[in-house]
Design an enzyme around this catalytic site. Structure first.
Site, PDB file in Angstrom:
ATOM      1  N   CYS A  94      12.650  11.386   8.126  1.00 18.14           N
ATOM      2  CA  CYS A  94      12.596  10.796   9.471  1.00 18.14           C
ATOM      3  C   CYS A  94      13.855  11.040  10.265  1.00 18.14           C
ATOM      4  O   CYS A  94      13.818  11.288  11.455  1.00 18.14           O
ATOM      5  CB  CYS A  94      12.344   9.298   9.347  1.00 18.14           C
ATOM      6  SG  CYS A  94      13.575   8.460   8.332  1.00 18.14           S
TER       7      CYS A  94
ATOM      8  N   LYS B 145       0.853  -1.193   0.000  1.00  8.90           N
ATOM      9  CA  LYS B 145       0.000   0.000   0.000  1.00  8.90           C
ATOM     10  C   LYS B 145       0.885   1.238   0.000  1.00  8.90           C
ATOM     11  O   LYS B 145       1.492   1.585   1.015  1.00  8.90           O
ATOM     12  CB  LYS B 145      -0.913   0.022   1.241  1.00  8.90           C
ATOM     13  CG  LYS B 145      -1.860   1.192   1.167  1.00  8.90           C
ATOM     14  CD  LYS B 145      -2.274   1.652   2.538  1.00  8.90           C
ATOM     15  CE  LYS B 145      -2.767   3.052   2.614  1.00  8.90           C
ATOM     16  NZ  LYS B 145      -2.127   4.080   1.820  1.00  8.90           N
TER      17      LYS B 145
ATOM     18  N   GLU C 274       8.209  15.438  16.911  1.00 14.05           N
ATOM     19  CA  GLU C 274       8.591  15.411  15.501  1.00 14.05           C
ATOM     20  C   GLU C 274       7.710  16.391  14.735  1.00 14.05           C
ATOM     21  O   GLU C 274       6.487  16.250  14.715  1.00 14.05           O
ATOM     22  CB  GLU C 274       8.413  14.004  14.917  1.00 14.05           C
ATOM     23  CG  GLU C 274       8.881  13.948  13.484  1.00 14.05           C
ATOM     24  CD  GLU C 274       8.651  12.598  12.813  1.00 14.05           C
ATOM     25  OE1 GLU C 274       7.523  12.066  12.890  1.00 14.05           O
ATOM     26  OE2 GLU C 274       9.598  12.083  12.202  1.00 14.05           O
TER      27      GLU C 274
ATOM     28  N   GLU D 151       9.186   1.262  11.113  1.00  6.69           N
ATOM     29  CA  GLU D 151      10.187   2.330  10.941  1.00  6.69           C
ATOM     30  C   GLU D 151       9.431   3.638  11.156  1.00  6.69           C
ATOM     31  O   GLU D 151       8.654   4.057  10.285  1.00  6.69           O
ATOM     32  CB  GLU D 151      10.765   2.289   9.521  1.00  6.69           C
ATOM     33  CG  GLU D 151      11.561   1.038   9.218  1.00  6.69           C
ATOM     34  CD  GLU D 151      12.928   1.042   9.883  1.00  6.69           C
ATOM     35  OE1 GLU D 151      13.439   2.126  10.185  1.00  6.69           O
ATOM     36  OE2 GLU D 151      13.464  -0.054  10.101  1.00  6.69           O
TER      37      GLU D 151
HETATM   38  P1  NAD Z   1       1.592   8.229   8.046  1.00  7.62           P
HETATM   39  O1  NAD Z   1       1.792   7.396   9.261  1.00  7.62           O
HETATM   40  O2  NAD Z   1       0.561   9.281   8.066  1.00  7.62           O
HETATM   41  O3  NAD Z   1       1.239   7.297   6.790  1.00  7.62           O
HETATM   42  C1  NAD Z   1       2.074   6.232   6.404  1.00  7.62           C
HETATM   43  C2  NAD Z   1       1.246   5.192   5.672  1.00  7.62           C
HETATM   44  O4  NAD Z   1       0.324   4.609   6.597  1.00  7.62           O
HETATM   45  C3  NAD Z   1       0.412   5.752   4.523  1.00  7.62           C
HETATM   46  O5  NAD Z   1       0.425   4.820   3.460  1.00  7.62           O
HETATM   47  C4  NAD Z   1      -0.968   5.862   5.140  1.00  7.62           C
HETATM   48  O6  NAD Z   1      -2.007   5.815   4.186  1.00  7.62           O
HETATM   49  C5  NAD Z   1      -0.973   4.641   6.032  1.00  7.62           C
HETATM   50  N1  NAD Z   1      -1.942   4.665   7.137  1.00  7.62           N
HETATM   51  C6  NAD Z   1      -2.456   5.752   7.772  1.00  7.62           C
HETATM   52  N2  NAD Z   1      -3.326   5.337   8.723  1.00  7.62           N
HETATM   53  C7  NAD Z   1      -3.356   3.984   8.690  1.00  7.62           C
HETATM   54  C8  NAD Z   1      -4.051   2.977   9.424  1.00  7.62           C
HETATM   55  N3  NAD Z   1      -4.900   3.267  10.399  1.00  7.62           N
HETATM   56  N4  NAD Z   1      -3.804   1.685   9.116  1.00  7.62           N
HETATM   57  C9  NAD Z   1      -2.922   1.359   8.153  1.00  7.62           C
HETATM   58  N5  NAD Z   1      -2.259   2.252   7.400  1.00  7.62           N
HETATM   59  C10 NAD Z   1      -2.457   3.559   7.685  1.00  7.62           C
HETATM   60  O7  NAD Z   1       3.033   8.833   7.688  1.00  7.62           O
HETATM   61  P2  NAD Z   1       3.465   9.798   6.485  1.00  7.62           P
HETATM   62  O8  NAD Z   1       2.958  11.175   6.720  1.00  7.62           O
HETATM   63  O9  NAD Z   1       3.182   9.153   5.178  1.00  7.62           O
HETATM   64  O10 NAD Z   1       5.060   9.791   6.698  1.00  7.62           O
HETATM   65  C11 NAD Z   1       5.691  10.565   7.657  1.00  7.62           C
HETATM   66  C12 NAD Z   1       6.106   9.740   8.852  1.00  7.62           C
HETATM   67  O11 NAD Z   1       6.893   8.638   8.426  1.00  7.62           O
HETATM   68  C13 NAD Z   1       7.007  10.539   9.783  1.00  7.62           C
HETATM   69  O12 NAD Z   1       6.663  10.259  11.117  1.00  7.62           O
HETATM   70  C14 NAD Z   1       8.399  10.002   9.474  1.00  7.62           C
HETATM   71  O13 NAD Z   1       9.338  10.145  10.498  1.00  7.62           O
HETATM   72  C15 NAD Z   1       8.099   8.566   9.182  1.00  7.62           C
HETATM   73  N6  NAD Z   1       9.166   7.965   8.375  1.00  7.62           N
HETATM   74  C16 NAD Z   1      10.011   7.069   8.978  1.00  7.62           C
HETATM   75  C17 NAD Z   1      11.064   6.507   8.258  1.00  7.62           C
HETATM   76  C18 NAD Z   1      12.010   5.515   8.884  1.00  7.62           C
HETATM   77  O14 NAD Z   1      12.707   4.824   8.141  1.00  7.62           O
HETATM   78  N7  NAD Z   1      12.080   5.405  10.203  1.00  7.62           N
HETATM   79  C19 NAD Z   1      11.238   6.866   6.913  1.00  7.62           C
HETATM   80  C20 NAD Z   1      10.357   7.781   6.337  1.00  7.62           C
HETATM   81  C21 NAD Z   1       9.314   8.314   7.082  1.00  7.62           C
END
Ligand code: NAD
Length: 503
Positions: free
Chosen positions: A303, A192, A403, A267
């Site tokens: 991140c 997804k 964050e 992650e």
């Molecule tokens: P997000 O958590 O809003 O969304 C990530 C994914 O999860 C999307 O595909 C979203 O549609 C899905 N999602 C949202 N709610 C869900 C649910 N209830 N069930 C299942 N899936 C769901 O994050 P974002 O805004 O896309 O990305 C930013 C975040 O990602 C930041 O916190 C960043 O630090 C983190 N990030 C971490 C890493 C790492 O390697 N540690 C890398 C990149 C980003």
């Protein structure tokens, strides 16, 4: 002149995204559609299906059938290795096109394509790297403890059906960090992408089909987290959820995994510190590196960016002067313009959130050195925020603890090494850190004392073969390297007596 990216959209032929289930592309799905608006212009780039629970069911069933059929899960090592290397090369051949599609998805500028960690080249290297594990990770034969002579053997077997859920900020690398080890291990995948970076992922999946992956082994459901994400993480026939994204959704995944005890790898976010000591080899370079990571390319929506700078008082003013100069050099605008260095925030919600944190920084007493504003004029339709630096921040302040995921740097002064380490570790997160010092003993001593997954000494690089992940609330498990491959396997023990004697 008003900014527009529509000519690039038309040139690349984007418009309609599709689900990919059991080797079939479907532009309809079972439900409504999602309209993707460009973060720099608010123009509609295209639409794709919002997959429903029924679509997710179909994708999981296809993944399960493919897994049971064994076309990939029991394929010979050489077959898997060749396909993964072939795919890595296809990605490299399409790197320029993919970077252009990304610029339409999340507005990361083309100028950022040369930054290795988030490039298509890095994603291709991740596939090559994991292809290398296919014929190297095996089991053991163990000496018996009791009874007559017998064999105790271990085998690594593919884990099963994996739900891989991606964020929007670095679609190439983060896709590869999940799909490459999962496929190398022989798993089936339901992927997804984020609703804010779907087109890049769909194009990479088309190339995977072209590389020859059998139908059903990898499936894609597009849409929102609330709808299709939830259906995936609560699905009874998913064996593992591999997630990159925010801490809040990570927590929800842990909760949802309890029902069927799914394997989970996470992650998540960070509040990574840079520790700048008075013996840093070049304080100006340290400031440029830190501010560059928090402003260039993704505009701090990364991140592991060092969004907290802990700076020794002896070099504090020098650091701030260089940091401000670097911030003033950042350029914004059309992501296809090679002179543009940074992106807008991904959507209006994120824009409001970041501006809210900037207000909070001011009201909690931090000193605003530069930035803190939404950009207007030609950029008014986009979600642009100027590079923002706060000085004299208390480490317990909201902007030093939470964050923000935007171009906001909190600078905190310190007096000695013990204080620097204490402040660095005083956070719920533990993803990364930077240590700037020319004293090798100090650099290693401090690196060992930091409660984080990755430390960069006088610089930082993400490598395909180096484990990456978080301590504390920054995650669970690691991506990259052998342990990442093993996380897509189950360990099985098989016993066999070598005579008829009872064991
Ligand atoms: P997000 O958590 O809003 O969304 C990530 C994914 O999860 C999307 O595909 C979203 O549609 C899905 N999602 C949202 N709610 C869900 C649910 N209830 N069930 C299942 N899936 C769901 O994050 P974002 O805004 O896309 O990305 C930013 C975040 O990602 C930041 O916190 C960043 O630090 C983190 N990030 C971490 C890493 C790492 O390697 N540690 C890398 C990149 C980003």
């Amino acid at each position: 002149m008003t900014l527009s990216v529509l000519a690039h959209r038309d040139e690349l032929g984007l418009r309609t995204g599709r689900l990919y289930i059991d080797g079939q592309w479907d532009a309809a799905g079972g439900g409504a559609t999602w309209e993707h608006r460009h973060p720099a212009t608010a123009e509609v780039i295209g639409e794709f299906p919002r997959a429903t629970a029924a679509d997710v069911d179909a994708a999981v069933a296809a993944a399960r059938r493919a897994f049971e059929a064994g076309t990939w899960s029991r394929a010979r090592a050489g077959e898997r290795i060749r396909l993964l290397h072939r795919y890595a090369q296809l990605l490299r051949d399409h790197a320029e096109e993919l970077h252009r599609i990304q610029a339409l998805d999340n507005s990361v500028p083309l100028s950022f394509g040369g930054i290795y960690a988030t490039s298509v080249g890095a994603a291709a290297d991740v596939f090559d790297h994991h292809a290398g594990w296919v014929d190297k990770v095996g089991g053991q034969t163990l000496p018996p403890y009791q009874g007559g002579d017998h064999l105790a053997m271990t085998f690594r077997e593919p884990l099963g059906v994996v739900a891989a859920i991606l964020p929007w900020n670095a679609p190439f690398l983060l896709y590869a960090q999940k799909v490459a080890p999962a496929l190398a291990a022989g798993c089936s995948v339901v992927l997804k992408p984020s609703e804010f970076a779907t087109f890049s992922v769909l194009r990479m999946v088309e190339l995977l089909e072209e590389a020859g992956l059998p139908p059903g082994v990898l499936n894609v459901v597009t849409g929102t987290g609330e709808e299709c994400g939830e259906a995936l993480i609560t699905h009874g026939d998913v064996d593992k959820v591999s997630f990159t994204g925010s801490r809040g959704v990570g927590r929800r995944i842990v909760e949802a995994s309890a029902g069927t005890l799914k394997r989970v790898s996470l992650e998540l976010g960070g509040k990574s510190p840079a520790l700048v000591f008075p013996d840093a080899p070049d304080v100006t370079l340290a400031a440029s590196t830190v501010v560059g990571a928090v402003t260039m390319g993704l505009s701090g929506q990364a991140c592991v960016a060092n969004t907290r700078a802990l700076v020794h008082r002896d070099v504090y003013d020098e650091f701030l002067t260089a940091a401000e100069a670097m911030a003033s050099a950042i350029t914004f605008g059309d992501p296809f313009d090679p002179g543009v260095l940074a992106s807008p925030l991904i959507n209006e919600r994120q824009l409001e959130r970041v501006l809210g944190y900037i207000d909070k920084g001011k009201s909690e007493g931090a000193r605003l050195v530069t930035g803190g504003e939404r950009l207007d004029g030609e950029l008014a339709a986009g979600n642009f925020v100027s590079p923002t630096i706060f000085a004299d921040v208390d480490n317990s302040a909201t902007i030093a603890q939470e964050e923000i995921f935007g171009p906001v740097l909190a600078v905190v002064p310190f007096d000695d090494e013990d204080e620097a380490v204490r402040l660095a570790n005083d956070t719920e997160y533990g993803l990364g850190a930077g240590v700037f010092s020319a004293d090798a003993q100090r650099a290693f001593r401090v690196s060992r004392a930091l409660r984080v997954g990755t430390v960069g000494i006088n610089g930082f690089q993400i490598e395909p073969h180096a484990p990456f992940g978080g301590f504390k609330q920054s995650g669970l498990g690691r991506e990259g390297g052998q342990s990442a491959f093993e996380a897509y396997t189950e360990l099985k023990t098989v016993m066999m007596p070598l005579s008829d004697e009872m064991m």
